[in-house]
Design a protein around this motif. Structure first.
Motif, short mmCIF file in Angstrom:
data_model
loop_
_atom_site.label_atom_id
_atom_site.label_comp_id
_atom_site.label_asym_id
_atom_site.label_seq_id
_atom_site.Cartn_x
_atom_site.Cartn_y
_atom_site.Cartn_z
N LEU B 157 0.69 -1.26 -0.02
CA LEU B 157 0.08 -0.09 -0.13
C LEU B 157 0.95 1.31 0.09
O LEU B 157 0.85 2.24 -0.77
CB LEU B 157 -0.94 -0.13 1.15
N LYS B 158 2.01 1.23 0.73
CA LYS B 158 2.59 2.40 0.91
C LYS B 158 3.18 2.99 -0.15
O LYS B 158 3.47 3.99 -0.84
CB LYS B 158 3.66 2.30 2.09
N THR B 159 4.19 2.01 -0.86
CA THR B 159 4.80 2.34 -2.08
C THR B 159 3.82 2.61 -3.06
O THR B 159 4.16 3.54 -4.07
CB THR B 159 5.57 1.04 -2.49
N ILE B 160 2.63 2.10 -3.41
CA ILE B 160 1.72 2.27 -4.39
C ILE B 160 1.23 3.55 -4.15
O ILE B 160 1.15 4.35 -4.97
CB ILE B 160 0.79 1.07 -4.56
N THR B 161 0.79 3.81 -3.07
CA THR B 161 0.31 5.20 -2.89
C THR B 161 1.16 6.35 -3.07
O THR B 161 0.89 7.14 -3.86
CB THR B 161 -0.10 5.43 -1.27
N GLU B 162 2.35 6.18 -2.70
CA GLU B 162 3.51 7.16 -2.75
C GLU B 162 3.59 7.36 -4.39
O GLU B 162 3.95 8.53 -4.89
CB GLU B 162 4.80 6.92 -1.96
N ALA B 163 3.65 6.15 -5.00
CA ALA B 163 4.05 6.27 -6.48
C ALA B 163 2.86 7.24 -7.21
O ALA B 163 3.27 7.94 -8.14
CB ALA B 163 3.93 4.97 -7.21
N ALA B 164 1.63 6.85 -6.48
CA ALA B 164 0.59 7.48 -7.34
C ALA B 164 0.65 8.99 -6.98
O ALA B 164 0.46 9.98 -7.80
CB ALA B 164 -0.92 6.97 -6.72
N ARG B 165 0.88 9.56 -5.66
CA ARG B 165 0.90 10.76 -5.28
C ARG B 165 2.01 11.64 -6.03
O ARG B 165 1.98 12.63 -6.44
CB ARG B 165 1.21 11.15 -3.66
N SER B 166 3.28 10.93 -6.04
CA SER B 166 4.19 11.69 -6.73
C SER B 166 4.08 11.84 -8.55
O SER B 166 4.44 12.38 -9.08
CB SER B 166 5.87 11.13 -6.54
N ALA B 167 3.19 10.77 -8.96
CA ALA B 167 2.86 11.13 -10.16
C ALA B 167 1.72 12.31 -10.32
O ALA B 167 1.34 12.30 -11.52
CB ALA B 167 2.53 9.72 -11.03
N GLY B 168 1.28 12.61 -9.51
CA GLY B 168 0.27 13.71 -9.47
C GLY B 168 -1.06 13.44 -9.09
O GLY B 168 -2.11 14.00 -9.45
N ALA B 169 -1.31 12.45 -8.44
CA ALA B 169 -2.73 12.20 -7.95
C ALA B 169 -2.82 12.49 -6.71
O ALA B 169 -1.97 12.40 -5.72
CB ALA B 169 -2.81 10.46 -7.91
N ASN B 170 -3.91 13.37 -6.43
CA ASN B 170 -4.44 13.91 -4.93
C ASN B 170 -5.06 12.56 -4.13
O ASN B 170 -4.93 11.51 -4.83
CB ASN B 170 -5.20 15.18 -5.07
N TRP B 171 -5.17 12.88 -2.91
CA TRP B 171 -5.72 11.97 -2.21
C TRP B 171 -7.09 11.12 -2.84
O TRP B 171 -7.05 9.99 -2.89
CB TRP B 171 -6.08 12.10 -0.83
N TRP B 172 -7.89 12.09 -3.30
CA TRP B 172 -9.11 11.37 -3.72
C TRP B 172 -8.83 10.55 -4.79
O TRP B 172 -9.32 9.43 -5.06
CB TRP B 172 -9.95 12.63 -4.27
N ARG B 173 -8.08 11.05 -5.84
CA ARG B 173 -7.68 10.07 -7.12
C ARG B 173 -6.90 8.91 -6.59
O ARG B 173 -6.83 7.86 -7.37
CB ARG B 173 -6.91 11.05 -8.11
N THR B 174 -5.84 9.28 -5.53
CA THR B 174 -5.27 8.01 -5.37
C THR B 174 -6.10 7.00 -4.89
O THR B 174 -5.93 5.61 -5.17
CB THR B 174 -4.05 8.40 -4.14
N ILE B 175 -7.05 6.98 -3.96
CA ILE B 175 -7.94 6.26 -3.66
C ILE B 175 -8.82 5.52 -4.67
O ILE B 175 -9.02 4.35 -4.94
CB ILE B 175 -8.86 6.81 -2.25
N THR B 176 -9.56 6.43 -5.48
CA THR B 176 -10.59 5.91 -6.46
C THR B 176 -9.72 5.49 -7.69
O THR B 176 -10.20 4.47 -7.97
CB THR B 176 -11.36 7.04 -6.90
N ALA B 177 -8.65 5.92 -8.24
CA ALA B 177 -7.94 5.53 -9.35
C ALA B 177 -7.06 4.36 -9.26
O ALA B 177 -6.46 3.75 -10.12
CB ALA B 177 -7.56 6.57 -10.13
N VAL B 178 -6.49 4.30 -7.84
CA VAL B 178 -5.50 3.30 -7.69
C VAL B 178 -5.80 2.33 -6.61
O VAL B 178 -6.03 1.08 -6.80
CB VAL B 178 -4.19 3.82 -7.38
N ILE B 179 -5.94 2.95 -5.30
CA ILE B 179 -6.40 1.76 -4.18
C ILE B 179 -7.69 1.13 -4.35
O ILE B 179 -7.42 -0.36 -4.37
CB ILE B 179 -6.30 2.64 -2.95
#
Ligand SMILES: Nc1ncnc2c1ncn2[C@@H]1O[C@H](COP(=O)(O)OP(=O)(O)O)[C@@H](O)[C@H]1O
Ligand SMILES: [Mg+2]
Lengths: 346, 259
Positions: B157-179
């Protein structure tokens, strides 16, 4: 070219009672590749995460092109990051992974896939577009991660030991590839590694870290030949530490006197720091000052390990042609080739 | 090795199937058989099903129960996915506490819960049927929580979340588009569990004086037990169909990611 310069000014970061970064300063010029090198736990990852905005510093500022970005959240920093662990999104195909950053930037599907294909082509994976990430090897996965980090044309590229999980051969190939890509795209890059060979091989400059502090930052050449501290000297390349006596600015080693580049005591017992290639080993029929322990042939050069009379182990690197008669057990004469040596306190 | 295991006789599996068969399948099949009997002719027919569908209130109540269940699912996902993501990422010490709290609904008797709610909730809450989805959420919490917890534990979870955020996803997109897509399996399980539990909840609903599909069925059963069985059979099938449709429309992907 969207690359920008990066400055870390007086950054401090504590975790409980661990000082991960202690008044840390660093500058990376536009288009430059700087490696942060240091032993495990010295704060390299923390420095990178502070730059990425994944960790917030307790004190100090991060500047991109002289603009303070300390309070900009991670997703708005426009920095590409490649992680040590495999970090691809398992629910997306290779091309969708690479296009992810552009999707977040609301680029149309057509354009972002086009860009993704371009980057996959650059990292040599264009044929793998539609595959899922678990079908790729470790090296391929890190290539995709690299493409993903570059696809949205980041201002700064951050690499956290991206090669450490890979096989030796893949590691060497991929590091060359990273350098080639970085040069051709001109991306400002901060590259974290604990492998000094890797850092020296591809960086414009290498910063050596110890306990949250930057000990020295210089070109690989300067770092190797003029290390600023005993720690740097020991960490970068191989270094012999030979017990010696210093007086009047001269060190006596193997029976001859050499000028001391002062770093340690003025008089008394010190360690002379000497590179293997600055020590010659010659076979002798008389009583020499050391014995050969092993000789390993490495092609053009050979590694000779000797032991002096007082038990010190000394490593020498010589062209293989001149080592034919250096058999294990044979008596040899060691000599220092350089006219000046670094010294460190015992 | 794996092959021989698969071919070999498996006592635990057989035992599970026997218990399921005896306590679930056989009663269900018997109920179905019972509901299509036509006593007059001694044969089988759909009389009771036709009767049920013709009842005025059938669609009214089933639709009401379904939207209540839908609201419950929405509340569950909106509350639990971000909360659990945060708990997993922060490595906070409160996680153990919340883990424990999420089990409470299992040990609190529904009757006590309902009475307590009636005594303590303000008038305006008790006046709206929307109090039900929140209460259903609490009842389903132990299951929904565990199911999402397992999903989040099974991914980096941690790596995937951080990868998403550093690629430009805010928290909402990180949760809906990735997690959520990555733990799709356990999100689907959460939806199914919460939906089914809300749709079938009886005790709490009756005690709070609301009418939903299950309470209506009980009411109908007083006059026509065979009709009530027919209705229940249909109420089993409808959510099943809905969940199947959901599963079909969400692309089958994260499953390919595992193996
Ligand atoms: N999230 C954290 N919580 C507690 N301690 C941490 C955390 N991250 C790093 N540290 C500590 O900070 C120090 C530096 O860590 P790190 O930057 O990861 O080192 P490196 O990448 O050089 O191996 C280590 O002592 C590590 O244990
Ligand atoms: Mg690290």
């Amino acid at each position: 070219m969207s690359s920008k310069s990066l400055t870390l000014r007086n950054i401090s970061k504590r975790f409980g009672n661990v000082n991960a970064l202690d008044n840390f300063n660093l500058e990376v010029g536009v288009g430059e590749l700087v490696a942060l090198l240091g032993p495990s736990g010295c704060g390299k990852t923390t420095a990178l995460r502070v730059v990425a905005g994944l960790e917030h510093q307790d004190a100090g500022t991060v500047l991109v092109a002289d603009k303070n970005i300390s309070d900009v959240p991670a997703h708005k920093r426009n920095m590409g990051m490649v992680f040590q662990a495999y970090s691809l999104f398992p629910n997306l195909t290779v091309e969708e992974n690479v296009a992810f950053g552009l999707q977040m930037r609301k680029v149309s599907k057509h354009l972002r896939l086009k860009k993704a294909h371009e980057l996959l082509d650059l990292v040599g994976l264009d044929s793998q577009n539609k595959r899922f990430t678990h079908q790729l090897s470790g090296g391929q996965q890190q290539r995709v991660a690299l493409a993903r980090a570059l696809a949205f044309e980041p201002e700064i590229l951050l690499l956290d030991e991206p090669l450490s999980a890979l096989d030796a051969q893949v590691r060497v190939n991929l590091r060359e590839e990273i350098r080639r890509l970085q040069l051709s795209l001109g991306t400002t890059t901060l590259f974290v590694t604990h492998d000094q060979e890797e850092a020296m091989a591809i960086s414009d400059r290498v910063g050596v870290m110890n306990n949250g502090v930057l000990e020295q930052i210089d070109t690989p050449d300067v770092l190797y030949n003029k290390p600023a501290s005993s720690f740097v000297a020991g960490f970068v390349g191989t270094m012999n530490r030979i017990p010696a006596h210093i007086s009047d600015g001269m060190v006596e080693i193997f029976g001859s006197k050499v000028v001391a580049l002062k770093r340690g005591n003025e008089t008394g017992k010190v360690h002379a720091l000497i590179r293997p290639e600055s020590i010659s080993v010659a076979a002798t029929t008389a009583q020499g000052n050391a014995k050969v322990l092993t000789r390993s042939f490495m092609g053009a050069s050979s590694n000779i390990i000797c032991q002096t009379e007082d038990g010190t182990i000394v490593q020498s690197l010589m062209t293989s042609a001149s080592t034919g008669d250096l058999l294990p057990g044979s008596s040899v004469q060691l000599r220092v080739l350089s006219s000046e040596v670094l010294v460190a306190n015992v | 090795m794996a092959k021989t295991l698969r071919v070999r006789f498996q006592p635990p599996l057989v035992l599970t199937l026997l218990i399921l068969g005896f306590f679930v399948f056989i009663p269900m099949i018997s109920a179905f058989e019972y509901s299509i009997r036509t006593p007059l002719t001694g044969g089988y027919g759909w009389t009771h099903y036709i009767w049920a569908i013709r009842e005025d209130d059938f669609f009214h109540y089933i639709l009401r129960s379904m939207w209540l269940a839908g609201v419950t699912v929405t509340i569950t996902l909106f509350v639990l996915v971000p909360t659990l993501t945060w708990l997993h990422l922060s490595r906070s010490k409160v996680r153990g506490l919340i883990d424990g709290l999420s089990l409470l609904p299992l040990v609190i008797p529904v009757v006590a819960f309902a009475v307590g709610a009636q005594i303590s909730f303000p008038e305006f809450v008790q006046n709206t049927v929307l109090e039900l989805p929140f209460l259903y959420f609490v009842l389903a919490l132990p299951y929904a929580y565990r199911s999402l917890d397992i999903g989040l534990n099974s991914i980096p979870l941690k790596t995937i979340t951080e990868a998403a955020r550093s690629a430009g996803a805010n928290w909402w997109r990180t949760i809906t588009a990735v997690i959520v897509p990555v733990i799709r399996g356990s999100v689907m399980a959460t939806i199914a569990l919460t939906f089914a539990l809300s749709l079938g909840e009886y005790t709490l609903t009756v005690l709070l004086h609301w009418d939903t599909f299950p309470t209506w069925v009980t009411f109908v059963a007083q006059d026509n037990i065979l009709g009530a069985i027919a209705i229940s059979m249909m109420s089993l099938i409808i959510p099943f169909l809905i969940l199947t449709v959901i599963t079909l429309f969400v692309p089958e992907r994260s499953m390919q990611g595992r193996k």
